[in-house]
Design a protein around this motif. Sequence first.
Motif, PDB file in Angstrom:
ATOM      1  N   LYS A  42       0.820  -1.216   0.000  1.00 33.10           N
ATOM      2  CA  LYS A  42       0.000   0.000   0.000  1.00 33.10           C
ATOM      3  C   LYS A  42       0.852   1.264   0.000  1.00 33.10           C
ATOM      4  O   LYS A  42       0.527   2.235  -0.665  1.00 33.10           O
ATOM      5  N   MET A  43       1.949   1.240   0.740  1.00 35.41           N
ATOM      6  CA  MET A  43       2.777   2.436   0.862  1.00 35.41           C
ATOM      7  C   MET A  43       3.575   2.723  -0.404  1.00 35.41           C
ATOM      8  O   MET A  43       4.072   3.814  -0.581  1.00 35.41           O
ATOM      9  N   LEU A  44       3.708   1.746  -1.289  1.00 31.06           N
ATOM     10  CA  LEU A  44       4.588   1.875  -2.447  1.00 31.06           C
ATOM     11  C   LEU A  44       3.839   2.013  -3.762  1.00 31.06           C
ATOM     12  O   LEU A  44       4.433   1.840  -4.819  1.00 31.06           O
ATOM     13  N   GLU A  97       6.509  -5.868   2.511  1.00 27.31           N
ATOM     14  CA  GLU A  97       6.751  -4.625   3.236  1.00 27.31           C
ATOM     15  C   GLU A  97       7.144  -4.933   4.674  1.00 27.31           C
ATOM     16  O   GLU A  97       6.819  -5.979   5.206  1.00 27.31           O
ATOM     17  N   ARG A  98       7.824  -3.992   5.272  1.00 29.02           N
ATOM     18  CA  ARG A  98       8.169  -4.132   6.691  1.00 29.02           C
ATOM     19  C   ARG A  98       6.893  -4.029   7.517  1.00 29.02           C
ATOM     20  O   ARG A  98       6.020  -3.230   7.232  1.00 29.02           O
ATOM     21  N   GLU A  99       6.824  -4.842   8.540  1.00 31.76           N
ATOM     22  CA  GLU A  99       5.667  -4.852   9.425  1.00 31.76           C
ATOM     23  C   GLU A  99       5.891  -3.893  10.585  1.00 31.76           C
ATOM     24  O   GLU A  99       6.958  -3.897  11.206  1.00 31.76           O
ATOM     25  N   LEU A 100       4.892  -3.104  10.883  1.00 30.63           N
ATOM     26  CA  LEU A 100       4.954  -2.183  12.013  1.00 30.63           C
ATOM     27  C   LEU A 100       4.864  -2.974  13.310  1.00 30.63           C
ATOM     28  O   LEU A 100       3.912  -3.712  13.528  1.00 30.63           O
ATOM     29  N   ALA A 101       5.875  -2.817  14.149  1.00 33.37           N
ATOM     30  CA  ALA A 101       5.875  -3.482  15.453  1.00 33.37           C
ATOM     31  C   ALA A 101       5.651  -2.475  16.573  1.00 33.37           C
ATOM     32  O   ALA A 101       4.874  -2.714  17.486  1.00 33.37           O
ATOM     33  N   PHE A 120      11.290   2.789   9.232  1.00 33.52           N
ATOM     34  CA  PHE A 120      10.857   2.710   7.843  1.00 33.52           C
ATOM     35  C   PHE A 120       9.742   3.684   7.497  1.00 33.52           C
ATOM     36  O   PHE A 120       9.130   3.571   6.433  1.00 33.52           O
ATOM     37  N   GLY A 121       9.482   4.651   8.329  1.00 38.31           N
ATOM     38  CA  GLY A 121       8.464   5.628   7.993  1.00 38.31           C
ATOM     39  C   GLY A 121       8.127   6.508   9.174  1.00 38.31           C
ATOM     40  O   GLY A 121       8.693   6.382  10.270  1.00 38.31           O
ATOM     41  N   TYR A 122       7.194   7.419   8.922  1.00 36.08           N
ATOM     42  CA  TYR A 122       6.717   8.321   9.954  1.00 36.08           C
ATOM     43  C   TYR A 122       5.323   7.912  10.390  1.00 36.08           C
ATOM     44  O   TYR A 122       4.647   7.122   9.730  1.00 36.08           O
ATOM     45  N   ARG A 126       1.164   5.344   7.722  1.00 40.05           N
ATOM     46  CA  ARG A 126       0.384   4.109   7.777  1.00 40.05           C
ATOM     47  C   ARG A 126      -0.814   4.308   8.674  1.00 40.05           C
ATOM     48  O   ARG A 126      -0.844   5.184   9.514  1.00 40.05           O
ATOM     49  N   LEU A 127      -1.785   3.446   8.500  1.00 41.32           N
ATOM     50  CA  LEU A 127      -2.919   3.455   9.412  1.00 41.32           C
ATOM     51  C   LEU A 127      -2.416   3.075  10.799  1.00 41.32           C
ATOM     52  O   LEU A 127      -1.524   2.238  10.943  1.00 41.32           O
ATOM     53  N   GLU A 128      -2.985   3.697  11.796  1.00 40.94           N
ATOM     54  CA  GLU A 128      -2.524   3.465  13.159  1.00 40.94           C
ATOM     55  C   GLU A 128      -2.818   2.031  13.578  1.00 40.94           C
ATOM     56  O   GLU A 128      -3.850   1.467  13.253  1.00 40.94           O
TER      57      GLU A 128
END
Length: 186
Positions: A42-44, A97-101, A120-122, A126-128
């Motif tokens: 989604k981010m790309l 994609e990298r997973e938000l931890a 990998f981002g701010y 991404r969705l919270e």
Amino acid sequence: MKFIFRLVFIFLFSWLLYLIPSKFLTLDFFKVKEIKIEGSPKMLSRELTEMIKIIYNSNIWDIDLKGLEEYLEKDMRIERAKIRILGLGKIEIDIKERELAYYLQTKNRIYLIDTNGKKFGYLKERLEKDTYFIVIKDESELEKLLQLAKRLDDSLLKILISQLYMKDENCIEIILLDGTIIKTNL
């Protein structure tokens, strides 16, 4: 007579070797007409759209697949990229994609990080996600807090945590959603 047959055979064989790359491999049959994207990145979407415009309708033998994979993997949001040829005119791009931890708060910035601590981002990219903040003053604190965070991920306490931060060298504070402070160490 044998010499003439050998000479004719060598000439025909050389001519055939010349025709394969110059005439046969450049046919429209080998142009990319279908690009399949796996992994729902989604981010790309913007970057992939630009790359697809370049790849589409170009000859499958002229595309540097390893170079494209390396280009994609340079992006900090991508953990792994794999490009392979499915058939004539078909290419598959598989992106993980990298997973938000966790969220990483340092000074006035909030970053997205994975379980290894890779930024990998701010925050608003991404969705919270229902996860907690790791608050650091400098990068040296991150490793210790990640060790504790990995241990806490296996417990039921994880859903109650709001923040993790280093109080001092021997004390890590865990702030729960209700404001309770738990003091611990590694």
